[in-house]
Design a protein around this motif. Structure first.
Motif, PDB file in Angstrom:
ATOM      1  N   LEU A  22      34.821  35.744  43.960  1.00  0.00           N
ATOM      2  CA  LEU A  22      34.637  37.241  43.435  1.00  0.00           C
ATOM      3  C   LEU A  22      35.651  38.091  43.538  1.00  0.00           C
ATOM      4  O   LEU A  22      36.138  38.274  44.735  1.00  0.00           O
ATOM      5  N   ALA A  23      36.115  38.795  42.583  1.00  0.00           N
ATOM      6  CA  ALA A  23      36.901  40.042  42.571  1.00  0.00           C
ATOM      7  C   ALA A  23      36.310  41.290  42.530  1.00  0.00           C
ATOM      8  O   ALA A  23      35.365  41.188  41.427  1.00  0.00           O
ATOM      9  N   VAL A  24      36.277  42.129  43.330  1.00  0.00           N
ATOM     10  CA  VAL A  24      35.744  43.687  43.055  1.00  0.00           C
ATOM     11  C   VAL A  24      36.858  44.535  43.084  1.00  0.00           C
ATOM     12  O   VAL A  24      37.750  44.437  43.799  1.00  0.00           O
ATOM     13  N   ALA A  25      36.483  45.486  42.267  1.00  0.00           N
ATOM     14  CA  ALA A  25      37.699  46.693  41.977  1.00  0.00           C
ATOM     15  C   ALA A  25      36.713  47.991  41.946  1.00  0.00           C
ATOM     16  O   ALA A  25      35.705  48.011  41.506  1.00  0.00           O
TER      17      ALA A  25
ATOM     18  N   PHE B 280      38.126  37.071  53.891  1.00  0.00           N
ATOM     19  CA  PHE B 280      38.893  37.958  53.181  1.00  0.00           C
ATOM     20  C   PHE B 280      39.208  37.688  51.723  1.00  0.00           C
ATOM     21  O   PHE B 280      39.327  36.513  51.482  1.00  0.00           O
ATOM     22  N   CYS B 281      38.538  38.686  50.831  1.00  0.00           N
ATOM     23  CA  CYS B 281      38.838  38.415  49.532  1.00  0.00           C
ATOM     24  C   CYS B 281      40.182  39.047  49.182  1.00  0.00           C
ATOM     25  O   CYS B 281      40.416  40.299  49.141  1.00  0.00           O
ATOM     26  N   PRO B 282      41.296  38.395  48.686  1.00  0.00           N
ATOM     27  CA  PRO B 282      42.468  39.006  48.390  1.00  0.00           C
ATOM     28  C   PRO B 282      42.647  39.804  47.034  1.00  0.00           C
ATOM     29  O   PRO B 282      43.374  40.453  46.886  1.00  0.00           O
ATOM     30  N   THR B 283      41.289  39.650  46.516  1.00  0.00           N
ATOM     31  CA  THR B 283      41.341  40.699  45.298  1.00  0.00           C
ATOM     32  C   THR B 283      40.477  41.750  45.300  1.00  0.00           C
ATOM     33  O   THR B 283      39.995  42.028  44.245  1.00  0.00           O
ATOM     34  N   TRP B 284      40.163  42.351  46.488  1.00  0.00           N
ATOM     35  CA  TRP B 284      39.539  43.414  46.452  1.00  0.00           C
ATOM     36  C   TRP B 284      40.521  44.763  46.358  1.00  0.00           C
ATOM     37  O   TRP B 284      41.285  44.602  47.082  1.00  0.00           O
ATOM     38  N   LYS B 285      40.269  45.253  45.433  1.00  0.00           N
ATOM     39  CA  LYS B 285      41.048  46.388  44.826  1.00  0.00           C
ATOM     40  C   LYS B 285      40.396  47.738  44.882  1.00  0.00           C
ATOM     41  O   LYS B 285      39.071  47.876  44.541  1.00  0.00           O
ATOM     42  N   SER B 286      41.278  48.935  45.027  1.00  0.00           N
ATOM     43  CA  SER B 286      40.905  50.208  44.945  1.00  0.00           C
ATOM     44  C   SER B 286      41.795  50.886  43.884  1.00  0.00           C
ATOM     45  O   SER B 286      43.060  50.708  44.204  1.00  0.00           O
ATOM     46  N   TRP B 287      41.461  51.706  42.925  1.00  0.00           N
ATOM     47  CA  TRP B 287      42.567  52.528  42.028  1.00  0.00           C
ATOM     48  C   TRP B 287      42.247  53.811  42.151  1.00  0.00           C
ATOM     49  O   TRP B 287      40.757  54.156  42.136  1.00  0.00           O
ATOM     50  N   GLY B 288      43.055  54.749  42.172  1.00  0.00           N
ATOM     51  CA  GLY B 288      42.782  56.118  42.013  1.00  0.00           C
ATOM     52  C   GLY B 288      41.854  56.823  43.352  1.00  0.00           C
ATOM     53  O   GLY B 288      42.093  55.988  44.296  1.00  0.00           O
TER      54      GLY B 288
END
Length: 125
Positions: A44-47, A2-10
């Motif tokens: 790795l952080a992915v947005a 689990f990557c805690p920095t996987w984000k989605s905006w809008g």
């Protein structure tokens, strides 16, 4: 993993299936890449922002090791008209610029390969 920095905006332009696929591709690519000299302290952080995937190094702050920061290095934007991914890199002025040699890729895998090779030192110096 689990990557805690996987984000989605809008609003997302991608389905849940596509989002899960992109996440897996990116994290698998990062696991193989494993940046040298980081002792596993860089992740790795992915947005996802609309039709774009933004990749960043998730790492301890260089002055405050207890704080973690995201340092963007690549952006892939889906161009539905051309059916291609546009590839960008983050300059020192914090603006996204089209990759000078490979501005487009047909797949996320192809774009990740270009980023990983980094033949022009745009992404990792």
């Amino acid at each position: 993993r689990f990557c805690p920095t996987w984000k989605s905006w809008g609003s997302m332009a991608f389905s849940e299936f596509e989002t899960a696929r992109f996440r897996k591709l990116c994290l698998d690519w990062w696991d193989v890449r494993d940046p040298p000299g980081t002792d596993g302290r860089v992740d790795l952080a992915v947005a996802i922002r609309g039709q774009a995937l933004e990749l960043a190094e998730h790492r301890p702050h260089w002055e405050k090791a207890s704080e973690w920061i995201d340092v963007p290095f690549a952006k892939l934007t889906w161009n539905a008209t051309a059916q291609q991914w546009q590839l960008y890199w983050m300059r020192g002025n914090l603006k996204w610029n089209a990759h000078p040699v490979h501005p487009t890729a047909n797949t996320v895998e192809e774009a990740l390969a270009i980023i990983g090779k980094d033949e022009d030192a745009c992404f990792f110096g």
